[in-house]
Motif scaffolding. Structure first.
Motif, PDB file in Angstrom:
ATOM      1  N   CYS A 116      -4.837   1.909  -1.777  1.00  0.00           N
ATOM      2  CA  CYS A 116      -3.798   1.245  -2.586  1.00  0.00           C
ATOM      3  C   CYS A 116      -4.440   0.670  -3.848  1.00  0.00           C
ATOM      4  CB  CYS A 116      -3.081   0.137  -1.816  1.00  0.00           C
ATOM      5  SG  CYS A 116      -2.319   0.679  -0.283  1.00  0.00           S
ATOM      6  N   ALA A 117      -5.115   1.533  -4.595  1.00  0.00           N
ATOM      7  CA  ALA A 117      -6.040   1.065  -5.637  1.00  0.00           C
ATOM      8  C   ALA A 117      -5.380   0.624  -6.940  1.00  0.00           C
ATOM      9  CB  ALA A 117      -7.074   2.160  -5.918  1.00  0.00           C
ATOM     10  N   GLY A 118      -4.136   1.041  -7.215  1.00  0.00           N
ATOM     11  CA  GLY A 118      -3.438   0.569  -8.431  1.00  0.00           C
ATOM     12  C   GLY A 118      -4.190   0.914  -9.702  1.00  0.00           C
TER      13      GLY A 118
ATOM     14  N   ASP B  11      -4.418   6.144  -4.119  1.00  0.00           N
ATOM     15  CA  ASP B  11      -3.109   5.496  -4.262  1.00  0.00           C
ATOM     16  C   ASP B  11      -2.073   6.598  -4.095  1.00  0.00           C
ATOM     17  OD1 ASP B  11      -2.214   2.595  -5.772  1.00  0.00           O
ATOM     18  OD2 ASP B  11      -0.688   4.172  -5.695  1.00  0.00           O
ATOM     19  N   VAL B  12      -0.903   6.234  -3.643  1.00  0.00           N
ATOM     20  CA  VAL B  12       0.152   7.230  -3.455  1.00  0.00           C
ATOM     21  C   VAL B  12       0.759   7.641  -4.803  1.00  0.00           C
ATOM     22  CG1 VAL B  12       2.126   5.647  -3.191  1.00  0.00           C
ATOM     23  CG2 VAL B  12       2.076   7.779  -1.892  1.00  0.00           C
TER      24      VAL B  12
ATOM     25  N   ASP C 188      -0.960   9.241   0.510  1.00  0.00           N
ATOM     26  CA  ASP C 188      -0.125   8.253   1.195  1.00  0.00           C
ATOM     27  C   ASP C 188      -1.028   7.631   2.270  1.00  0.00           C
ATOM     28  OD1 ASP C 188       1.678   6.813   2.658  1.00  0.00           O
ATOM     29  OD2 ASP C 188       3.096   8.450   2.957  1.00  0.00           O
ATOM     30  N   LEU C 189      -1.480   6.435   2.034  1.00  0.00           N
ATOM     31  CA  LEU C 189      -2.509   5.789   2.881  1.00  0.00           C
ATOM     32  C   LEU C 189      -3.627   6.794   3.190  1.00  0.00           C
ATOM     33  CD1 LEU C 189      -0.268   3.389   4.993  1.00  0.00           C
ATOM     34  CD2 LEU C 189      -1.479   2.964   2.844  1.00  0.00           C
TER      35      LEU C 189
ATOM     36  N   ASN D 292      -5.771  -4.077  -1.214  1.00  0.00           N
ATOM     37  CA  ASN D 292      -4.794  -5.098  -1.596  1.00  0.00           C
ATOM     38  C   ASN D 292      -3.447  -4.393  -1.576  1.00  0.00           C
ATOM     39  OD1 ASN D 292      -3.255  -7.118  -2.710  1.00  0.00           O
ATOM     40  ND2 ASN D 292      -4.064  -6.889  -4.790  1.00  0.00           N
TER      41      ASN D 292
ATOM     42  N   ILE E 280       6.954  -0.565  -5.884  1.00  0.00           N
ATOM     43  CA  ILE E 280       6.110   0.096  -4.884  1.00  0.00           C
ATOM     44  C   ILE E 280       4.776  -0.671  -4.697  1.00  0.00           C
ATOM     45  CG2 ILE E 280       5.027   1.652  -6.558  1.00  0.00           C
ATOM     46  CD1 ILE E 280       4.876   3.789  -4.537  1.00  0.00           C
ATOM     47  N   ALA E 281       4.420  -1.491  -5.682  1.00  0.00           N
ATOM     48  CA  ALA E 281       3.181  -2.264  -5.578  1.00  0.00           C
ATOM     49  C   ALA E 281       3.408  -3.626  -4.922  1.00  0.00           C
ATOM     50  CB  ALA E 281       2.577  -2.477  -6.973  1.00  0.00           C
TER      51      ALA E 281
HETATM   52  C1  LIG Z   1      -0.487  -4.737  -4.654  1.00  0.00           C
HETATM   53  S1  LIG Z   1      -0.824  -3.230  -5.507  1.00  0.00           S
HETATM   54  C2  LIG Z   1      -2.587  -3.387  -5.608  1.00  0.00           C
HETATM   55  C3  LIG Z   1      -3.195  -2.689  -6.774  1.00  0.00           C
HETATM   56  C4  LIG Z   1      -4.678  -3.004  -6.989  1.00  0.00           C
HETATM   57  N1  LIG Z   1      -5.471  -2.672  -5.839  1.00  0.00           N
HETATM   58  C5  LIG Z   1      -4.870  -4.465  -7.341  1.00  0.00           C
HETATM   59  O1  LIG Z   1      -5.430  -5.215  -6.522  1.00  0.00           O
HETATM   60  O2  LIG Z   1      -4.471  -4.883  -8.460  1.00  0.00           O
HETATM   61  C6  LIG Z   1      -0.543  -2.071  -4.224  1.00  0.00           C
HETATM   62  C7  LIG Z   1      -0.722  -0.591  -4.570  1.00  0.00           C
HETATM   63  O3  LIG Z   1      -0.389   0.168  -3.382  1.00  0.00           O
HETATM   64  C8  LIG Z   1       0.145   1.411  -3.787  1.00  0.00           C
HETATM   65  N2  LIG Z   1       0.876   1.978  -2.647  1.00  0.00           N
HETATM   66  C9  LIG Z   1       2.124   1.678  -2.209  1.00  0.00           C
HETATM   67  N3  LIG Z   1       2.438   2.424  -1.127  1.00  0.00           N
HETATM   68  C10 LIG Z   1       1.356   3.203  -0.862  1.00  0.00           C
HETATM   69  C11 LIG Z   1       1.063   4.178   0.134  1.00  0.00           C
HETATM   70  N4  LIG Z   1       1.959   4.496   1.071  1.00  0.00           N
HETATM   71  N5  LIG Z   1      -0.152   4.777   0.123  1.00  0.00           N
HETATM   72  C12 LIG Z   1      -1.056   4.458  -0.841  1.00  0.00           C
HETATM   73  N6  LIG Z   1      -0.831   3.551  -1.816  1.00  0.00           N
HETATM   74  C13 LIG Z   1       0.358   2.927  -1.825  1.00  0.00           C
HETATM   75  C14 LIG Z   1       0.991   1.082  -5.001  1.00  0.00           C
HETATM   76  O4  LIG Z   1       1.201   2.234  -5.781  1.00  0.00           O
HETATM   77  C15 LIG Z   1       0.124   0.001  -5.678  1.00  0.00           C
HETATM   78  O5  LIG Z   1      -0.700   0.588  -6.659  1.00  0.00           O
END
Ligand SMILES: C[S@@+](CC[C@H](N)C(=O)[O-])C[C@H]1O[C@@H](n2cnc3c(N)ncnc32)[C@H](O)[C@@H]1O
Length: 279
Positions: free
Chosen positions: A119-121, A142-143, A170-171, A185, A208-209
């Protein structure tokens, strides 16, 4: 014709009327960002005349901020752990409290490790670790394909493009290796709380974040059981959590045979990070 000082005062008054929390700081940041000059330039060139067209363009940007759009999206950048990250509306704006994860991972690991940032954003966590732990190998996933494009850009800016692996997933779906550290995160705000968030978050940052499902814990419930397959023995997992989620996340970790579970507080004295060791 407006001088630089006139424009700065106009920005200050506009942001004050919009009840912006740090109007002076933000007015300076907006104007220096718009002119692509540092803040000192605003002081040393206060009598400089600004072209009418630039005044118009600046007022459009100022209006966006006054309406609630976050400064980081307008400027396209945000500082995290002393480095500047490119950001756009596809990614969460890196938060200062997330820096605690970096300090803890540096403290609890050595340099030659494999790290997965799930979930690297924007990539702020994984890329910072890649640069702070130069012998580490970092995978960021990240998805969102758009988030991956942002991570790629940040990796290039930081000169880390040859050192990191980027995976749309996706995860754990497209992950196949094992890691010494998994850090995440994930979205953790309970769905019913999203409407009550401040405008600059609710209306601008990607849902989604933010949305962690009905109880905010959906991602921890999915990630923790699955993570066991992707950690080496004694591998560690580090999560950022919501301020009231520590007990629940600790319980999920211990149900899944993680040991040495610890909770850490951020600078505001709120529970912010939970870590555990796999067996
Ligand atoms: C809270 S943000 C965190 C971003 C970054 N790591 C930070 O700390 O600023 C969560 C991230 O999870 C991603 N996300 C949401 N659902 C997901 C999934 N099923 N698999 C992977 N990533 C996902 C979103 O796209 C978003 O970038």
């Amino acid at each position: 014709m407006n001088t630089l000082k006139d424009l700065l005062n106009y920005a200050l008054e506009t942001l004050q009327s919009a009840n912006t929390v740090n109007p002076r700081l933000e007015a300076e940041a907006l104007l220096s960002g718009f002119l692509r000059k540092d803040k000192l330039y605003l002081i040393t060139h206060s009598d400089e005349l600004i072209k009418e067209n630039d005044v118009k363009l600046f007022k459009v940007i100022l209006k966006r901020r006054a309406m609630g759009e976050p400064l980081a999206y307008i400027l396209g950048k945000k500082e995290f752990y002393g480095k500047e990250f490119f950001v756009n509306k596809s990614v969460l704006i890196p938060r200062p409290e997330t820096e605690l994860l970096i300090d803890l991972i540096k403290e609890h690991t050595n340099d030659e490790i494999k790290i997965l940032d799930l979930c690297a954003g924007s990539g702020c966590i994984g890329l910072t670790l890649g640069s702070e732990l130069p012998l580490s190998k970092v995978t960021l996933s990240d998805v969102s394909k758009d988030a991956l494009a942002v991570i790629k850009k940040n990796a290039l800016i930081l000169g880390l493009e040859n050192k990191v692996k980027l995976i749309v997933s996706d995860l754990f779906q497209n992950i196949s290796e094992k890691f010494n550290v998994i850090v995440s995160n994930p979205p953790y705000i309970p769905s019913r709380d999203i409407l009550g968030l401040e405008t600059s978050v609710r209306d601008y940052e990607p849902k989604i974040a933010l949305d962690g499902g009905a109880d905010g814990l959906t991602f921890y419930k999915k990630i923790i059981p699955a993570a066991k397959k992707f950690l080496v023995p004694k591998g560690k997992i580090f999560f950022e959590i919501g301020f009231d989620e520590a007990d629940a996340v600790k319980a999920i970790l211990s149900e899944n045979n993680f040991s040495d579970i610890k909770v850490y507080k951020d600078l505001a004295e709120l529970d912010r990070v939970v870590m555990g060791t796999f067996q």
